[in-house]
Write an enzyme that holds these catalytic residues in place. Structure first.
Site, PDB file in Angstrom:
ATOM      1  N   ASP A 227      -0.113   5.173   0.936  1.00 31.98           N
ATOM      2  CA  ASP A 227      -0.320   6.166   2.000  1.00 31.98           C
ATOM      3  C   ASP A 227      -0.408   5.516   3.372  1.00 31.98           C
ATOM      4  OD1 ASP A 227      -2.261   7.743  -0.438  1.00 31.98           O
ATOM      5  OD2 ASP A 227      -0.459   8.623   0.435  1.00 31.98           O
TER       6      ASP A 227
ATOM      7  N   ASP B 155       0.880  -1.166   0.000  1.00 28.38           N
ATOM      8  CA  ASP B 155       0.000   0.000   0.000  1.00 28.38           C
ATOM      9  C   ASP B 155       0.927   1.228   0.000  1.00 28.38           C
ATOM     10  OD1 ASP B 155      -2.224   1.790   0.784  1.00 28.38           O
ATOM     11  OD2 ASP B 155      -1.223   1.774   2.725  1.00 28.38           O
TER      12      ASP B 155
END
Ligand code: XBP
Ligand code: MG
Length: 248
Positions: A14, A12
């Site tokens: 952020d 991922d």
């Protein structure tokens, strides 16, 4: 005990690769101000709003919070407003990152280098936009950062945002791998759910804005990836069957 060897790591962006949500929040507030809106997202409010993945979706959710139910006839106009705010916010965010990108979280750079040396494929599965990924990874890995990743799924290629598993299923397809051959790295419950619904075992490293969330369904929750090596990942991967295996 799992039989499928570990073949790839899916990250991922952020909150996982870097603590970026503070800069996202600042960019949203600067966009509100530039457009003459009297909106302001405090850190506490933004932490709550992060329950909604996707900046535009978050804006529409907030609009409904302050204005109440939205008549179908008004929806296109409000969606257009959210799109305009989000476009400006993205412009502000990418400018800020190019000027001063937040550092990668502890352990990320070393683990990526070790994983590549060990022959593991790397991928990205994020809700954010391609320009935001580029704005973060160019200052951190250089202009050729895309060569590090065998597959990238983002908020444009996968418009159904986490916890929908679309971006993870898309990345698995691009990698040509089964869910049982990969590990996912996430910072949020939405990301945990998206990876798990795609059958992927997620390792969680909570970030500033997600450390309060309930990760009880996660295989492993780590404060960070500092000091984590590929051998550790292989051990976790062998020990924790995929969510599908649990379901079987
Ligand atoms: C986190 C998100 C994104 C960011 C804001 O993405 O939900 O919406 O908060 O970015 P990730 P955008 O899946 O990488 O954790 O405004 O571009 O959506
Ligand atoms: Mg995240």
């Amino acid at each position: 005990m799992r039989r499928t060897p570990l073949r790839a790591l899916i990250f991922d962006v952020d909150g996982t690769l870097a603590e970026t949500e503070g800069t996202h929040r600042e960019a949203f507030n600067l966009a509100f101000c530039a457009l003459g809106l009297d909106w302001y997202w405090s850190d506490a409010l933004y932490t709550r709003l992060l329950a909604v993945s996707g900046g535009q979706e978050r804006l529409l959710h907030y609009w409904r919070q302050i204005h109440g139910p939205l008549a179908a006839a008004k929806l296109p106009a409000v969606q257009d407003l959210c799109a305009r705010i989000h476009a400006l916010k993205t412009q502000i965010y990418t400018t800020r990152l190019r000027d001063a990108a937040p550092p990668l979280r502890p352990g990320i750079r070393a683990l990526i280098a070790e994983a590549r040396a060990a022959g593991l494929q790397l991928a990205i599965a994020t809700t954010t936009s391609p320009q935001n990924i580029d704005a973060l990874l160019t200052p951190t890995f250089g202009r050729r950062w895309r060569t590090l990743f065998a597959a990238i799924g983002d908020g444009i290629s996968a418009p159904r945002k986490k916890p929908d598993p679309q971006v993870y299923r898309q990345v698995l397809g691009k990698l040509g791998l089964k869910a049982s051959a990969v590990l996912a790295f996430e910072d949020s419950v939405n990301g945990l759910a998206a990876a798990a619904r795609a059958g992927i075992t997620p390792l969680i490293t909570p970030a500033h804005h997600t450390r309060h969330q309930d990760f009880s369904g996660a295989a492993t929750v780590l404060s960070s990836l500092a000091g984590v090596h590929v051998a550790d990942l292989r051990r976790w991967h062998a020990a924790f069957p995929t969510i599908m295996d649990h379901a079987a």
